[in-house]
Design a protein around this motif. Sequence first.
Motif, PDB file in Angstrom:
ATOM      1  N   GLY A  18       0.821  -1.217   0.000  1.00 46.95           N
ATOM      2  CA  GLY A  18       0.000   0.000   0.000  1.00 46.95           C
ATOM      3  C   GLY A  18       0.845   1.253   0.000  1.00 46.95           C
ATOM      4  N   TYR A  19       1.914   1.251   0.787  1.00 47.67           N
ATOM      5  CA  TYR A  19       2.819   2.405   0.824  1.00 47.67           C
ATOM      6  C   TYR A  19       3.458   2.607  -0.544  1.00 47.67           C
ATOM      7  CZ  TYR A  19       6.449   5.610   2.397  1.00 47.67           C
ATOM      8  OH  TYR A  19       7.257   6.700   2.558  1.00 47.67           O
ATOM      9  N   ALA A  20       3.881   1.514  -1.165  1.00 47.03           N
ATOM     10  CA  ALA A  20       4.525   1.609  -2.481  1.00 47.03           C
ATOM     11  C   ALA A  20       3.555   2.165  -3.515  1.00 47.03           C
ATOM     12  CB  ALA A  20       5.041   0.241  -2.903  1.00 47.03           C
ATOM     13  N   ILE A  21       2.336   1.709  -3.495  1.00 47.03           N
ATOM     14  CA  ILE A  21       1.329   2.207  -4.443  1.00 47.03           C
ATOM     15  C   ILE A  21       1.062   3.686  -4.197  1.00 47.03           C
ATOM     16  CG2 ILE A  21      -1.110   2.052  -5.088  1.00 47.03           C
ATOM     17  CD1 ILE A  21      -0.825  -1.027  -4.581  1.00 47.03           C
ATOM     18  N   SER A  22       0.975   4.074  -2.926  1.00 49.85           N
ATOM     19  CA  SER A  22       0.684   5.475  -2.608  1.00 49.85           C
ATOM     20  C   SER A  22       1.808   6.406  -3.063  1.00 49.85           C
ATOM     21  CB  SER A  22       0.408   5.646  -1.117  1.00 49.85           C
ATOM     22  OG  SER A  22       1.572   5.415  -0.364  1.00 49.85           O
ATOM     23  N   TYR A  23       3.011   5.899  -3.158  1.00 50.46           N
ATOM     24  CA  TYR A  23       4.133   6.711  -3.649  1.00 50.46           C
ATOM     25  C   TYR A  23       3.850   7.213  -5.062  1.00 50.46           C
ATOM     26  CZ  TYR A  23       8.853   7.964  -5.188  1.00 50.46           C
ATOM     27  OH  TYR A  23       9.940   8.620  -5.694  1.00 50.46           O
ATOM     28  N   ASN A  28       2.480  13.907  -1.907  1.00 53.74           N
ATOM     29  CA  ASN A  28       3.185  14.168  -0.653  1.00 53.74           C
ATOM     30  C   ASN A  28       4.179  13.061  -0.294  1.00 53.74           C
ATOM     31  OD1 ASN A  28       0.933  12.463  -0.047  1.00 53.74           O
ATOM     32  ND2 ASN A  28       1.201  12.929   2.111  1.00 53.74           N
ATOM     33  N   MET A  29       3.995  11.871  -0.855  1.00 53.48           N
ATOM     34  CA  MET A  29       4.936  10.779  -0.589  1.00 53.48           C
ATOM     35  C   MET A  29       6.303  11.105  -1.200  1.00 53.48           C
ATOM     36  SD  MET A  29       3.122   8.788   1.200  1.00 53.48           S
ATOM     37  CE  MET A  29       3.937   7.227   1.254  1.00 53.48           C
ATOM     38  N   LYS A  30       6.298  11.621  -2.404  1.00 52.78           N
ATOM     39  CA  LYS A  30       7.562  12.002  -3.044  1.00 52.78           C
ATOM     40  C   LYS A  30       8.184  13.201  -2.326  1.00 52.78           C
ATOM     41  CE  LYS A  30       6.343  10.101  -7.472  1.00 52.78           C
ATOM     42  NZ  LYS A  30       5.826  10.313  -8.789  1.00 52.78           N
ATOM     43  N   ASN A  31       7.330  14.082  -1.817  1.00 57.43           N
ATOM     44  CA  ASN A  31       7.825  15.253  -1.089  1.00 57.43           C
ATOM     45  C   ASN A  31       8.571  14.840   0.182  1.00 57.43           C
ATOM     46  OD1 ASN A  31       6.643  16.867  -3.027  1.00 57.43           O
ATOM     47  ND2 ASN A  31       4.817  17.282  -1.813  1.00 57.43           N
ATOM     48  N   GLU A  32       8.153  13.742   0.788  1.00 58.97           N
ATOM     49  CA  GLU A  32       8.846  13.257   1.982  1.00 58.97           C
ATOM     50  C   GLU A  32      10.289  12.893   1.658  1.00 58.97           C
ATOM     51  OE1 GLU A  32       7.813  12.308   5.608  1.00 58.97           O
ATOM     52  OE2 GLU A  32       7.057  14.212   4.845  1.00 58.97           O
ATOM     53  N   PHE A  33      10.508  12.238   0.537  1.00 55.97           N
ATOM     54  CA  PHE A  33      11.868  11.882   0.139  1.00 55.97           C
ATOM     55  C   PHE A  33      12.697  13.131  -0.140  1.00 55.97           C
ATOM     56  CE2 PHE A  33       9.905   7.744  -0.463  1.00 55.97           C
ATOM     57  CZ  PHE A  33      10.890   6.899   0.013  1.00 55.97           C
ATOM     58  N   VAL A  45      13.932   2.845  -2.951  1.00 58.74           N
ATOM     59  CA  VAL A  45      13.321   2.413  -1.682  1.00 58.74           C
ATOM     60  C   VAL A  45      11.974   1.753  -1.948  1.00 58.74           C
ATOM     61  CG1 VAL A  45      12.335   3.237   0.500  1.00 58.74           C
ATOM     62  CG2 VAL A  45      14.549   4.103  -0.280  1.00 58.74           C
ATOM     63  N   ILE A  46      11.191   2.321  -2.846  1.00 57.48           N
ATOM     64  CA  ILE A  46       9.875   1.759  -3.166  1.00 57.48           C
ATOM     65  C   ILE A  46      10.031   0.378  -3.798  1.00 57.48           C
ATOM     66  CG2 ILE A  46       7.819   2.080  -4.604  1.00 57.48           C
ATOM     67  CD1 ILE A  46       8.090   3.871  -2.006  1.00 57.48           C
ATOM     68  N   ILE A  47      10.996   0.213  -4.675  1.00 55.29           N
ATOM     69  CA  ILE A  47      11.242  -1.101  -5.286  1.00 55.29           C
ATOM     70  C   ILE A  47      11.637  -2.110  -4.213  1.00 55.29           C
ATOM     71  CG2 ILE A  47      12.809  -2.370  -6.813  1.00 55.29           C
ATOM     72  CD1 ILE A  47      12.759   0.144  -8.640  1.00 55.29           C
TER      73      ILE A  47
END
Length: 114
Positions: A18-23, A28-33, A45-47
């Motif tokens: 779910g976290y990977a899909i939300s990226y 905002n997920m990309k903004n965190e990185f 990291v997502i992979i």
Amino acid sequence: MNYLLITCVLFSSISFAGYAISYFILPNMKNEFERFDLKNLGIFVIILEIIGAVGLLVGLFYNPLLLLASGGLALLMFLGLLTRIKVNDSLLVSLPATFYMLLNAYIFYLGFMQ
């Protein structure tokens, strides 16, 4: 088979998937990185999370893979926790990384004891 192990694996695997899909869906997920100064590592990291999530599921049938996936995800979450500490995130914001680190360490322990 140990039902506690199955429950933990399913919960962790679904969470990481779910976290990977939300990226890919939530900006905002990309903004965190970017905030962590890890923009170039985001997709890597997502992979790793996707591989870990699948590895946990397959690992229910092949224990060495369970150990590799759960150990890898625990390490990934440990590094995530260190990153959150580095950027001075609050304890509350750091709890998910801590929880998933401990959960995958526990899965590793349960898999090792089989």
